[in-house]
Scaffold this motif. Structure first.
Motif, mmCIF file in Angstrom:
data_model
loop_
_atom_site.group_PDB
_atom_site.id
_atom_site.type_symbol
_atom_site.label_atom_id
_atom_site.label_comp_id
_atom_site.label_asym_id
_atom_site.label_seq_id
_atom_site.Cartn_x
_atom_site.Cartn_y
_atom_site.Cartn_z
ATOM 1 N N UNK A 314 1.080 -1.606 0.246
ATOM 2 C CA UNK A 314 0.029 -0.386 -0.261
ATOM 3 C C UNK A 314 0.572 1.030 -0.239
ATOM 4 N N UNK A 315 2.106 0.868 -0.443
ATOM 5 C CA UNK A 315 2.945 2.446 -0.836
ATOM 6 C C UNK A 315 3.153 2.155 0.627
ATOM 7 N N UNK A 316 3.373 1.265 1.239
ATOM 8 C CA UNK A 316 3.969 1.942 2.826
ATOM 9 C C UNK A 316 5.037 2.426 3.032
ATOM 10 N N UNK A 317 5.198 3.753 3.432
ATOM 11 C CA UNK A 317 6.825 4.184 3.518
ATOM 12 C C UNK A 317 7.845 3.501 4.127
ATOM 13 N N UNK A 318 8.820 3.990 4.098
ATOM 14 C CA UNK A 318 9.497 2.824 4.452
ATOM 15 C C UNK A 318 10.138 2.911 5.676
ATOM 16 N N UNK A 344 -5.605 -3.699 2.755
ATOM 17 C CA UNK A 344 -5.652 -2.132 2.532
ATOM 18 C C UNK A 344 -4.699 -2.644 4.097
ATOM 19 N N UNK A 345 -3.798 -1.505 4.814
ATOM 20 C CA UNK A 345 -3.178 -1.905 5.311
ATOM 21 C C UNK A 345 -2.971 -0.676 6.630
ATOM 22 N N UNK A 346 -3.658 -1.924 7.791
ATOM 23 C CA UNK A 346 -3.619 -1.240 8.619
ATOM 24 C C UNK A 346 -2.307 -1.105 9.878
ATOM 25 N N UNK A 347 -2.138 0.330 10.809
ATOM 26 C CA UNK A 347 -1.427 0.513 10.955
ATOM 27 C C UNK A 347 -1.051 0.613 12.891
ATOM 28 N N UNK A 348 -2.991 1.318 13.090
ATOM 29 C CA UNK A 348 -3.175 1.486 14.853
ATOM 30 C C UNK A 348 -4.271 1.180 14.540
ATOM 31 N N UNK A 349 -4.820 0.487 16.307
ATOM 32 C CA UNK A 349 -5.653 0.463 16.967
ATOM 33 C C UNK A 349 -6.246 0.837 17.823
ATOM 34 N N UNK A 378 -3.232 2.669 5.625
ATOM 35 C CA UNK A 378 -3.041 3.546 4.422
ATOM 36 C C UNK A 378 -3.913 2.572 3.637
ATOM 37 N N UNK A 379 -4.137 3.430 2.240
ATOM 38 C CA UNK A 379 -4.880 2.362 0.958
ATOM 39 C C UNK A 379 -4.570 3.027 0.222
ATOM 40 N N UNK A 380 -4.001 2.490 -1.134
ATOM 41 C CA UNK A 380 -3.181 2.987 -2.223
ATOM 42 C C UNK A 380 -1.881 4.151 -1.155
ATOM 43 N N UNK A 381 -1.434 3.894 -0.265
ATOM 44 C CA UNK A 381 -0.607 5.121 0.350
ATOM 45 C C UNK A 381 -1.138 6.619 0.402
ATOM 46 N N UNK A 382 -2.447 6.046 0.601
ATOM 47 C CA UNK A 382 -3.280 7.278 1.820
ATOM 48 C C UNK A 382 -3.405 7.191 2.835
#
Length: 399
Positions: A314-318, A344-349, A378-382
């Motif tokens: 998902x264009x996850x920043x490095x 979709x990338x889930x980063x926090x809950x 993030x979804x496609x980096x957004x």
């Protein structure tokens, strides 16, 4: 002047000789008097200096026998014998000639009785028993053999495939139950004993140490007959665990219950030796309470499958090295209804970073159904953020 000093010197000499004679006699009659007096005075007897040779204080030595621990724990461990009716389907050979000469009789599916054995732990005086789910799964009849040789029937109160735990019930009162209401701190290297019914040899005890703690990754290759659950942190031990030990007790050197034995890595890898796993007592206690109250374990559920998010998902920043990526959604599940999508990338809950899939699974299932949570990712980096309401996790997970 010298004449006056002579009587005093004679008196002093006589006093010294009398004191030495008395000390000699006391030393012969009461040998411990000297060390006692020196200890009381804080002297070594040399120039009145404080003693510098006080023996070092050592921790208590390990017991030469664990018989007391075994005597305390073993009466709570029972043998579990299970009868299962299984259906065998006929083998169909594609070539009629092969069918004719193979010697295999073709026909309708037939049923046969399969017997299995395991172990269990009495955890209440009125007859509740903890064992493994894979020991009693599909059971038609369960017999319990108590420590004193008595045999009694058991019923399944509830079973949880995710933790590989099951709760059985037998009739009885004042049974020798093992306590589950205390927390026992564990360290790698602590001595442990495994008690169970390997190969039908009831009340067998094996000894080892705690080899590791919080072995979540080991669940990826869990028991052969059970689908393990990633939120459980196994206790790893080298105490011998063999066929029939499943569901038995793992206790400490004082005979206190610290875990329920479940499987050995050797079942998946022929090269593995001395790598066994037990479900921690805290997990067993929580599962027991839920099954006794509800008949099942009630857990929260996102309605999604996910895995660790690799770099670039998902264009996850490095600079971000945590989170999970959604790999699938269940129709009409909370995640689908909230608008989440595969990829979709889930980063926090609830504002707390999601470390990996095990972290999210643990937090997801620990929450009560109906709990509202906030997910960010993030979804496609957004970046996005949304709220959803957890449902109750199905008793048997989809898929």
């Amino acid at each position: 002047m010298p004449s006056k000093r002579l009587p005093f010197a004679r008196f002093l000499l006589q006093s010294v000789l009398l004191g030495l004679a008395a000390a000699f006699i006391i030393g012969l009659l009461v040998p411990e008097a000297g060390p006692w007096l020196r200890a009381r005075l804080g002297l070594t007897g040399v120039a009145g200096q404080p003693s510098q040779n006080v023996p070092a204080q050592h921790p208590p030595a390990a017991p030469h026998s664990y018989a007391d621990a075994v005597q305390r724990a073993a009466p709570s461990v029972v043998s579990v014998y299970v009868n299962k009716v299984i259906t065998e389907r006929p083998i169909l050979l594609p070539n009629p000639t092969m069918q004719r000469f193979s010697g295999i009789t073709l026909g309708l599916p037939r049923q046969r009785l399969q017997r299995a054995q395991g172990s269990g732990v009495l955890v209440s005086p009125d007859g509740y028993i903890l064992t493994n789910h894979h020991v009693v799964a599909g059971a038609n009849e369960i017999q319990i053999v108590l420590w004193d040789g008595r045999v009694t029937a058991a019923t399944i109160v509830g079973s949880d495939r995710d933790t590989d735990l099951a709760v059985l019930k037998i009739d009885g009162n004042h049974l020798p139950a093992m306590a589950l209401d205390h927390e026992i701190p564990l360290r790698v290297g602590d001595v442990v004993l495994a008690i169970g019914n390997p190969f039908g040899l009831s009340q067998t005890v094996t000894q080892g140490i705690v080899s590791g703690l919080a072995r979540s990754q080991a669940l990826l290759g869990g028991p052969e007959n059970a689908q393990s659950f990633p939120a459980v942190d196994f206790i790893q031990t080298d105490a011998a665990i063999n066929a029939g030990n499943s569901g038995g007790a793992l206790v400490d050197a004082q005979g206190r219950l610290i875990g329920i034995n479940t499987f050995v890595l050797g079942r998946m890898s022929m090269d593995a030796e001395g790598i066994g796993f037990a479900i921690p007592a805290a997990t067993a206690r929580a599962v027991l309470a839920q099954i006794v109250e509800h008949g099942i374990v009630v857990r929260g559920w996102l309605g999604a499958e996910y895995s660790d998010a690799p770099a670039g998902s998902g264009n996850l920043p490095p600079e971000i090295s945590h989170g999970v990526v959604l790999t699938g959604l269940y129709a009409n599940g909370p995640a689908a209804q909230a608008g989440l999508r595969p990829g979709d990338v889930l980063l926090s809950l609830d504002g707390v970073d999601i470390i990996d899939q095990f972290d999210l699974r643990s937090r997801e299932t620990a929450a009560a159904p109906g709990t509202e949570v906030t997910l960010a990712g993030l979804r496609a980096g957004v970046p996005f953020e949304l709220r959803l309401q957890l449902a109750q996790r199905p008793a048997s997970r989809p898929g």
